[in-house]
Design an enzyme around this catalytic site. Structure first.
Site, PDB file in Angstrom:
ATOM      1  N   TYR A  77      12.391   4.100  -0.934  1.00 33.84           N
ATOM      2  CA  TYR A  77      12.438   5.242  -1.846  1.00 33.84           C
ATOM      3  C   TYR A  77      13.429   5.019  -2.974  1.00 33.84           C
ATOM      4  CZ  TYR A  77       9.544   7.683   1.524  1.00 33.84           C
ATOM      5  OH  TYR A  77       8.508   8.040   2.357  1.00 33.84           O
ATOM      6  N   LYS A 102       3.506   1.757  -1.692  1.00 38.49           N
ATOM      7  CA  LYS A 102       3.807   2.019  -3.105  1.00 38.49           C
ATOM      8  C   LYS A 102       2.610   2.691  -3.781  1.00 38.49           C
ATOM      9  CE  LYS A 102       5.735   0.911  -7.273  1.00 38.49           C
ATOM     10  NZ  LYS A 102       6.971   0.528  -7.820  1.00 38.49           N
ATOM     11  N   LEU A 161       0.815  -1.212   0.000  1.00 42.26           N
ATOM     12  CA  LEU A 161       0.000   0.000   0.000  1.00 42.26           C
ATOM     13  C   LEU A 161       0.852   1.267   0.000  1.00 42.26           C
ATOM     14  CD1 LEU A 161      -2.697  -1.296   2.491  1.00 42.26           C
ATOM     15  CD2 LEU A 161      -2.919  -1.049   0.009  1.00 42.26           C
TER      16      LEU A 161
END
Length: 172
Positions: free
Chosen positions: A142, A109, A107
């Site tokens: 990230y 992402k 989630l």
């Protein structure tokens, strides 16, 4: 799993303060000095502070829902609302958090893709964020999603001086 997003307004103040405080505590309390941490949390997630941030036209909070359950939120800052001004055509992802029961389901992402979509629509040159250098899981997340380290910046939790890595995603 389809995530639905809703921009927060003043009617969401209490719930926003609660989720912001809860997710931050869950993520970082165990790694910080309790006194410094409590001072920071009390100030950063007070109703008055969050209300002022909600009223700033250059800041946007969005709730994320899955099957009508609030699962997380994010906060974007533009122009002078950014914690650092690198370019007028940048946008800052100041916060992106998912409640513990919904973590590790992909989630995060989905929230990040929504943030990137919003950033592209605003026609900014890059999206940037600060992440604590000791938060290696977030840094890996990230970097896997196209962010690159471009600087570092001190960040204070109470009187504890910590180091944030500044990461950016180029949108052009």
């Amino acid at each position: 799993m389809t995530v639905i997003y809703r921009k927060c307004d003043l009617n969401d103040l209490t719930e926003l303060c609660e989720i912001a405080k809860r997710t931050f505590i869950d993520a970082f309390e165990k790694d910080n000095n309790p006194e410094d941490f409590n001072v920071y949390v009390t100030a950063a997630f007070s109703k008055e502070r969050i209300k002022n941030e909600l009223l700033n036209r250059n800041s946007t909070f969005c709730f994320a829902f899955l099957n009508n359950d609030l699962i997380g939120y994010f906060k974007l800052n533009q122009k002078e609302a950014q914690n650092e001004i690198f370019e007028r055509s940048s946008i800052e992802l100041e916060r992106i958090y998912i409640l513990q029961p919904f973590q590790n389901l992909g989630l995060g992402k989905q929230l990040l893709l929504k943030v990137l979509s919003i950033s592209r629509k605003k026609k900014v040159s890059f999206l940037w964020l600060g992440v604590w250098e000791k938060n290696t899981a977030a840094i890996r997340f990230y970097e896997r999603n196209g962010f690159k380290k471009f600087s570092k910046d001190p960040y204070y939790i109470g009187t504890d001086r910590q180091q944030d890595w500044l990461l950016k995603f180029v949108l052009e």
